[in-house]
Design an enzyme around this catalytic site. Sequence first.
Site, PDB file in Angstrom:
ATOM      1  N   LYS A  68     -12.356 -45.075  27.508  1.00 42.32           N
ATOM      2  CA  LYS A  68     -11.719 -43.957  26.789  1.00 42.32           C
ATOM      3  C   LYS A  68     -10.277 -43.870  27.222  1.00 42.32           C
ATOM      4  CE  LYS A  68     -11.878 -40.171  24.316  1.00 42.32           C
ATOM      5  NZ  LYS A  68     -10.619 -40.596  23.680  1.00 42.32           N
ATOM      6  N   LYS A  92     -10.056 -40.650  36.244  1.00 38.32           N
ATOM      7  CA  LYS A  92     -10.014 -39.300  35.664  1.00 38.32           C
ATOM      8  C   LYS A  92     -11.364 -38.939  35.040  1.00 38.32           C
ATOM      9  CE  LYS A  92      -6.246 -38.773  33.474  1.00 38.32           C
ATOM     10  NZ  LYS A  92      -5.254 -38.920  32.385  1.00 38.32           N
ATOM     11  N   LYS A 104      -6.927 -47.874  27.824  1.00 43.45           N
ATOM     12  CA  LYS A 104      -5.613 -47.401  27.365  1.00 43.45           C
ATOM     13  C   LYS A 104      -5.017 -48.443  26.443  1.00 43.45           C
ATOM     14  CE  LYS A 104      -2.859 -43.820  28.063  1.00 43.45           C
ATOM     15  NZ  LYS A 104      -3.211 -42.436  28.389  1.00 43.45           N
TER      16      LYS A 104
HETATM   17  P1  NAD Z   1       4.883 -36.412  24.112  1.00 40.56           P
HETATM   18  O1  NAD Z   1       5.351 -37.665  23.489  1.00 40.56           O
HETATM   19  O2  NAD Z   1       4.375 -35.330  23.249  1.00 40.56           O
HETATM   20  O3  NAD Z   1       6.038 -35.788  25.021  1.00 40.56           O
HETATM   21  C1  NAD Z   1       6.753 -36.517  25.957  1.00 40.56           C
HETATM   22  C2  NAD Z   1       7.948 -35.663  26.371  1.00 40.56           C
HETATM   23  O4  NAD Z   1       8.630 -36.317  27.429  1.00 40.56           O
HETATM   24  C3  NAD Z   1       8.952 -35.462  25.250  1.00 40.56           C
HETATM   25  O5  NAD Z   1       9.465 -34.135  25.327  1.00 40.56           O
HETATM   26  C4  NAD Z   1      10.074 -36.443  25.596  1.00 40.56           C
HETATM   27  O6  NAD Z   1      11.333 -36.057  25.074  1.00 40.56           O
HETATM   28  C5  NAD Z   1      10.022 -36.367  27.104  1.00 40.56           C
HETATM   29  N1  NAD Z   1      10.611 -37.518  27.745  1.00 40.56           N
HETATM   30  C6  NAD Z   1      10.527 -38.828  27.404  1.00 40.56           C
HETATM   31  N2  NAD Z   1      11.241 -39.560  28.266  1.00 40.56           N
HETATM   32  C7  NAD Z   1      11.729 -38.708  29.184  1.00 40.56           C
HETATM   33  C8  NAD Z   1      12.527 -38.844  30.341  1.00 40.56           C
HETATM   34  N3  NAD Z   1      12.981 -40.046  30.718  1.00 40.56           N
HETATM   35  N4  NAD Z   1      12.836 -37.734  31.056  1.00 40.56           N
HETATM   36  C9  NAD Z   1      12.384 -36.524  30.654  1.00 40.56           C
HETATM   37  N5  NAD Z   1      11.652 -36.318  29.589  1.00 40.56           N
HETATM   38  C10 NAD Z   1      11.322 -37.397  28.861  1.00 40.56           C
HETATM   39  O7  NAD Z   1       3.800 -36.855  25.203  1.00 40.56           O
HETATM   40  P2  NAD Z   1       2.633 -35.997  25.846  1.00 40.56           P
HETATM   41  O8  NAD Z   1       1.394 -36.293  25.101  1.00 40.56           O
HETATM   42  O9  NAD Z   1       3.080 -34.586  26.045  1.00 40.56           O
HETATM   43  O10 NAD Z   1       2.476 -36.748  27.239  1.00 40.56           O
HETATM   44  C11 NAD Z   1       3.284 -36.407  28.375  1.00 40.56           C
HETATM   45  C12 NAD Z   1       2.623 -36.973  29.627  1.00 40.56           C
HETATM   46  O11 NAD Z   1       1.302 -36.411  29.746  1.00 40.56           O
HETATM   47  C13 NAD Z   1       2.418 -38.492  29.624  1.00 40.56           C
HETATM   48  O12 NAD Z   1       2.558 -38.982  30.938  1.00 40.56           O
HETATM   49  C14 NAD Z   1       0.986 -38.648  29.168  1.00 40.56           C
HETATM   50  O13 NAD Z   1       0.410 -39.877  29.593  1.00 40.56           O
HETATM   51  C15 NAD Z   1       0.354 -37.467  29.870  1.00 40.56           C
HETATM   52  N6  NAD Z   1      -0.901 -37.045  29.271  1.00 40.56           N
HETATM   53  C16 NAD Z   1      -0.991 -36.702  27.963  1.00 40.56           C
HETATM   54  C17 NAD Z   1      -2.209 -36.309  27.440  1.00 40.56           C
HETATM   55  C18 NAD Z   1      -2.346 -35.860  26.020  1.00 40.56           C
HETATM   56  O14 NAD Z   1      -3.412 -35.324  25.684  1.00 40.56           O
HETATM   57  N7  NAD Z   1      -1.347 -36.001  25.184  1.00 40.56           N
HETATM   58  C19 NAD Z   1      -3.351 -36.298  28.250  1.00 40.56           C
HETATM   59  C20 NAD Z   1      -3.231 -36.648  29.601  1.00 40.56           C
HETATM   60  C21 NAD Z   1      -1.996 -37.025  30.094  1.00 40.56           C
END
Ligand code: NAD
Length: 428
Positions: A68, A92, A104
């Site tokens: 997953k 996780k 992934k």
């Molecule tokens: P997203 O694409 O919605 O948002 C990413 C954000 O990070 C955006 O605001 C972008 O502008 C910003 N960003 C990108 N590069 C950057 C940088 N160099 N410095 C600062 N900000 C930067 O992604 P998301 O889904 O919110 O995911 C964010 C993190 O959370 C990732 O590490 C992802 O793996 C993790 N995550 C997401 C989920 C999910 O359900 N979406 C679940 C678990 C973990």
Amino acid sequence: MSDSLFSDASKRLEIAMKYVSVSEDAIERLKYPKASLTVSIPVRMDDGSLRIFQGYRVRYDNTRGPAKGGVRYHPNVTLDEVQSLAFWMTFKCAVLNLPFGGGKGGITLNPKELSKLELERLSRAYIDAIADFIGPDVDILAPDVYTNSMIMGWMMDQYCIIRRRIDLAVVTGKPLSIGGSIGRNEATATGAFFAIQSLMPKFEQHPSQSTVAVQGFGKVGAALAQLLSQAGYKVVAVSDSQGAIYSKKGLDIPSIRQYKTAAKGIKAVYCKGSVCNIVEHEVLTNQELLALDVDILIPAALENQITEANVNDIKAKYIFEVANGPTTSTADKILESKGIYVFPDILVNAGGVTVSYFEWLQNRSGHYWKLEEVNQRLKEKMVEETEKIWSITQKLDVSMRTAAYIHALNRLGESLDAGGTRDYYINS
Ligand code: NAD
């Protein structure tokens, strides 16, 4: 190899290994991904030209259930990164006791340069390329950085076209109208909020006396900033890829979210505007945001943000890792020696995969739950596992990260050993 993200990620396993009585065979198997697929994805662009994109899917482990994990669209996607993310997913899912292994995927590109139709063709072509590697009982996809429910809908639809049947559960994080779960979009943020609310009272850190900085104002960071400010925390800084904004008296998070939504470009997929365009606030760099003197720091963007190079600038007392892998193992040790508490990604951001599991269950039963039920079940799981990990830290005097790995490793080791020794042959 020694400098790779994956080798850094697997150092966490080495530390936790010392505290568990898991068989050597199980540990050995967890050091390697089960299968990795690299694909070239041909896409017809709007101008008629052909572009080939590089894509990946890694199935790290499937001992406890189908793999997953999300799909990332980003210029920095590599096989090493996808493998690390799949490794973290494995741990996780075990931390939350979900019946899943870890996987992934990703495509190397800047998705903001593509039109909506190009993005749809790319997403469908990615599924064409990996269709035999995934499935609702094999490996299930979800959103990650720069992918969203609309993209998940296209992916699920393409998989169903290939299979000539409806297979909703191959992808989670879909739009509600085609089998998505209510609460999934905010689930990662909601889960992180439950973890913060369970842990902060143990340090007598009350919301009204807590300042917060959030790096990454995306799907997760923005939703969490809003939940925290609603609960009385003072969110003083947020950022995106273009920079950060800061206000000592606290930011109005709903209006910043509204601005970001309204600023969605004509492509209607990614936001064109940055939080930095909201002029009334002080503008900082992402590095300055990380160094702010706040109580709680929330990295919610990408991996490798707190490293040997900037760890000594960190002034926050508590770090909640919403992003996957934002802290390197070297920085981790330094933070620990400075008495800064790091609450690890494999616990803090597990709300997303937990509600993805709920979505998968709902797809398979054909019975859909109400938001209150989703959030109540999410809260129970997040609080239960947070408390178990907290009690390991107290019993063994280890960090929350090591405790989370111990907790996961015990479950993974037991499952690996329970599978028997079918691949063991004696030479005679
Ligand atoms: P997203 O694409 O919605 O948002 C990413 C954000 O990070 C955006 O605001 C972008 O502008 C910003 N960003 C990108 N590069 C950057 C940088 N160099 N410095 C600062 N900000 C930067 O992604 P998301 O889904 O919110 O995911 C964010 C993190 O959370 C990732 O590490 C992802 O793996 C993790 N995550 C997401 C989920 C999910 O359900 N979406 C679940 C678990 C973990």
